[in-house]
Design a protein around this motif. Structure first.
Motif, mmCIF file in Angstrom:
data_model
loop_
_atom_site.group_PDB
_atom_site.id
_atom_site.type_symbol
_atom_site.label_atom_id
_atom_site.label_comp_id
_atom_site.label_asym_id
_atom_site.label_seq_id
_atom_site.Cartn_x
_atom_site.Cartn_y
_atom_site.Cartn_z
ATOM 1 N N LEU A 1 43.865 -8.927 8.694
ATOM 2 C CA LEU A 1 43.306 -9.814 9.345
ATOM 3 C C LEU A 1 43.638 -9.329 11.061
ATOM 4 O O LEU A 1 42.739 -9.259 11.876
ATOM 5 C CB LEU A 1 43.314 -11.085 9.301
ATOM 6 N N LYS A 2 44.820 -8.686 10.698
ATOM 7 C CA LYS A 2 45.066 -7.810 12.133
ATOM 8 C C LYS A 2 44.053 -6.457 12.316
ATOM 9 O O LYS A 2 44.647 -6.098 13.672
ATOM 10 C CB LYS A 2 46.651 -7.663 10.978
ATOM 11 N N GLN A 3 43.514 -6.324 11.417
ATOM 12 C CA GLN A 3 43.374 -4.850 11.845
ATOM 13 C C GLN A 3 41.457 -5.148 11.702
ATOM 14 O O GLN A 3 40.818 -5.666 12.386
ATOM 15 C CB GLN A 3 43.008 -3.961 10.015
ATOM 16 N N LYS A 4 40.456 -3.666 11.729
ATOM 17 C CA LYS A 4 39.481 -4.692 12.236
ATOM 18 C C LYS A 4 38.540 -5.460 11.145
ATOM 19 O O LYS A 4 38.887 -4.681 10.486
ATOM 20 C CB LYS A 4 38.805 -3.229 12.495
ATOM 21 N N SER A 5 38.066 -6.168 11.548
ATOM 22 C CA SER A 5 37.599 -6.355 10.795
ATOM 23 C C SER A 5 36.364 -8.062 11.242
ATOM 24 O O SER A 5 36.457 -8.486 11.843
ATOM 25 C CB SER A 5 38.572 -8.416 9.963
ATOM 26 N N HIS A 6 35.117 -7.162 11.067
ATOM 27 C CA HIS A 6 33.793 -7.892 11.960
ATOM 28 C C HIS A 6 33.858 -9.185 11.161
ATOM 29 O O HIS A 6 33.280 -10.250 11.289
ATOM 30 C CB HIS A 6 32.710 -6.885 11.132
ATOM 31 N N ILE A 7 33.405 -9.234 9.738
ATOM 32 C CA ILE A 7 32.920 -10.281 8.731
ATOM 33 C C ILE A 7 34.513 -11.119 7.827
ATOM 34 O O ILE A 7 35.148 -10.005 7.070
ATOM 35 C CB ILE A 7 31.875 -10.012 8.182
ATOM 36 N N VAL A 8 34.425 -12.619 8.343
ATOM 37 C CA VAL A 8 35.405 -12.633 7.286
ATOM 38 C C VAL A 8 34.889 -13.897 6.168
ATOM 39 O O VAL A 8 34.227 -14.719 6.760
ATOM 40 C CB VAL A 8 37.152 -13.741 7.518
#
Length: 482
Positions: free
Chosen positions: A119-126
């Motif tokens: 979640l700390k890195q690039k994450s567009h959609i969770v």
């Protein structure tokens, strides 16, 4: 709506290319209704059966709309189970493959720290289950200040499983300026209240009537059995029916283990699935079943919730389910996409009352049959044994065709060596014949990194990187083990 092709929606080229690669050629009813509304930033409440193509109806607009440059999550999809979280993650990642959309799944019984670092890195959609998403929100490991889209998938299931309070708590964390899409197979009062209460804008309701064409075509039958003959009757039925792919549902884990042993001993290609198994084993079993490595799956209701396996020909209820809704979810695993399915239920005398309630609730014709005679079973044995002896033809995964041109490349350096995504992009884009469009999703962990190389250029990158450095460091590089 009049739009018959995905290209009519004005979707960008990279998303269309992925949709075609996945074999989606014509939008389903739910997609025709929902995609234009979702693209137009409307809040939508959708009542639609499972198996109607709803994941793509929100997956396509999300992959179209998220801003690639933004590193913080822009969309949250809430689902009731871990299995569904993984499945939805995979579906959306496939749709967003050529836009390099990064999808992160978060769910319980899996490393919190690993999810925290993702979640700390690039994450567009969770994509996540309510309990674990709430955990991350409370601990501040899931940043929502850039969140613009919320999808509640299988809302009635979240209600059945007691997650509604957690869902409301999650929503309180989110920005009020957002788009909300809610999907549910049924619309109980609680779900309706949730929908109307948490939609910021005037919501559009979409009800996809189950048309004859999209209606699950299921032949329903049941037979009365006595407990001492139940296992034998099950084996006789499977011999006569000789299914290509079958789920046998039991109410308890212990029963699943027993029936698994019985079928295994009888030489059937079988595996089992229940909540008492460790997470990794459950995922592996589902994956193997999806690919067709074995034909019989013995399971508790865990597998009835949102599992998407094509071409299950038979569902057998070894036990009458405790909840009426459960019966619909179980039998709905078969008869999908216009194919005929068969559902059989074994009823013991102590289950009669519960069975009568279910029959009333379902409003489908369920015929009573008798157990096949010994002679009838003998007559069907040769065909049954012939199928047992055949090697299974493995089904291709939906994403396989899409992934043929994509190679995941491993590098033995990560955060500890202070390497960032831009370092990879800068170095790889300088290789002759490789440009920005060929570099896919980049995942950086403590000591290793993975980079998706698109358009069949993986071998070229591996070759070139054997003599090049990243940030002055020579890294080991090879094709990642899948």
């Amino acid at each position: 709506m009049g739009k018959k092709e995905f290209s009519d929606y004005g979707i960008r080229e990279e998303v269309l290319k992925a949709i075609n690669g996945l074999g989606y050629f014509q939008p389903t009813e739910v997609q025709k209704e929902v995609i234009p509304l979702a693209l137009a930033d409307m809040d939508v409440i959708v009542t639609s059966q499972t198996g109607s193509g709803k994941t793509a109806s929100f997956g396509i607009p999300l992959c179209e709309k998220v801003n690639w440059e933004e590193n913080k999550p822009q969309a949250l999809v809430l689902v009731p189970t871990r299995e569904l979280a993984l499945q939805v993650k995979e579906d959306i990642a496939n749709i967003g493959r050529f836009r390099r959309i990064k999808v992160t799944a978060v769910f319980g019984k899996s490393s919190f720290d690993r999810q925290k670092s993702e979640l700390k890195q690039k994450s567009h959609i969770v994509v996540g289950t309510p309990g674990r998403v709430l955990d991350h929100l409370k601990k501040g490991t899931f940043s929502v200040d850039k969140l613009e889209y919320l999808v509640l998938d299988e809302a009635d299931e979240m209600l059945n499983m007691g997650f509604i309070d957690q869902v409301e708590e999650i929503i309180d964390f989110l920005p009020t300026q957002r788009q909300t899409l809610l999907f549910s197979a049924t619309m109980p009062n609680e779900v309706e209240r949730l929908a109307t209460h948490y939609m910021q804008k005037e919501a559009t309701s979409v009800k996809i009537e189950t048309t004859e064409a999209s209606k699950p075509k299921i032949m329903q039958s049941y037979l009365m059995v006595s407990g001492d003959k139940k296992q034998e009757t099950l084996l006789d039925l499977l011999t006569v029916e000789n299914p290509d792919s079958c789920i046998v549902f039991c109410n308890r884990q212990e029963t699943v283990n027993n029936i698994y042993d019985v079928l295994n001993k009888a030489g059937l290609p079988v595996d089992k699935l229940h909540g008492g198994m460790i997470q990794e084993d459950r995922f592996d079993v589902m994956d193997d079943f999806r690919k067709g490595k074995f034909r019989y799956l013995v399971a508790t209701d865990v597998a009835a919730r949102g599992i998407d396996v094509d071409n299950i020909t038979h569902v057998v209820n070894y036990d009458v389910p405790v909840e009426k809704e459960s019966f619909v979810h179980r039998t709905g695993r078969t008869g999908r996409a216009g194919k005929m399915g068969i559902a059989l239920t074994l009823v013991e005398s102590f289950e009669k009352e519960r069975w009568a309630e279910i029959k009333k609730y379902v409003e489908a014709e369920i015929i009573e049959i008798t157990a096949p005679s010994a002679r009838f079973v003998q007559r069907h044995k040769p065909a049954f044994e012939k199928k047992l002896a055949e090697r299974p033809r493995l089904k291709k995964d939906k994403g396989t065709a899409l992934n043929q041109d994509i190679m995941k490349v491993y590098f033995n350096g990560g955060k500890k060596k202070k390497i960032r995504a831009v370092d990879f992009v800068g170095t790889l884009a300088k290789i002759p014949g490789v440009n920005m469009e060929d570099i896919g999703i980049i995942t950086i962990q403590e000591n290793v990194s993975y980079v998706d190389i698109l358009n069949g250029k993986g071998p070229m990158v591996i070759d070139a990187m054997k003599t090049r450095t990243i940030k002055g460091k020579q890294l080991k590089v090879h094709k990642a083990n899948k």
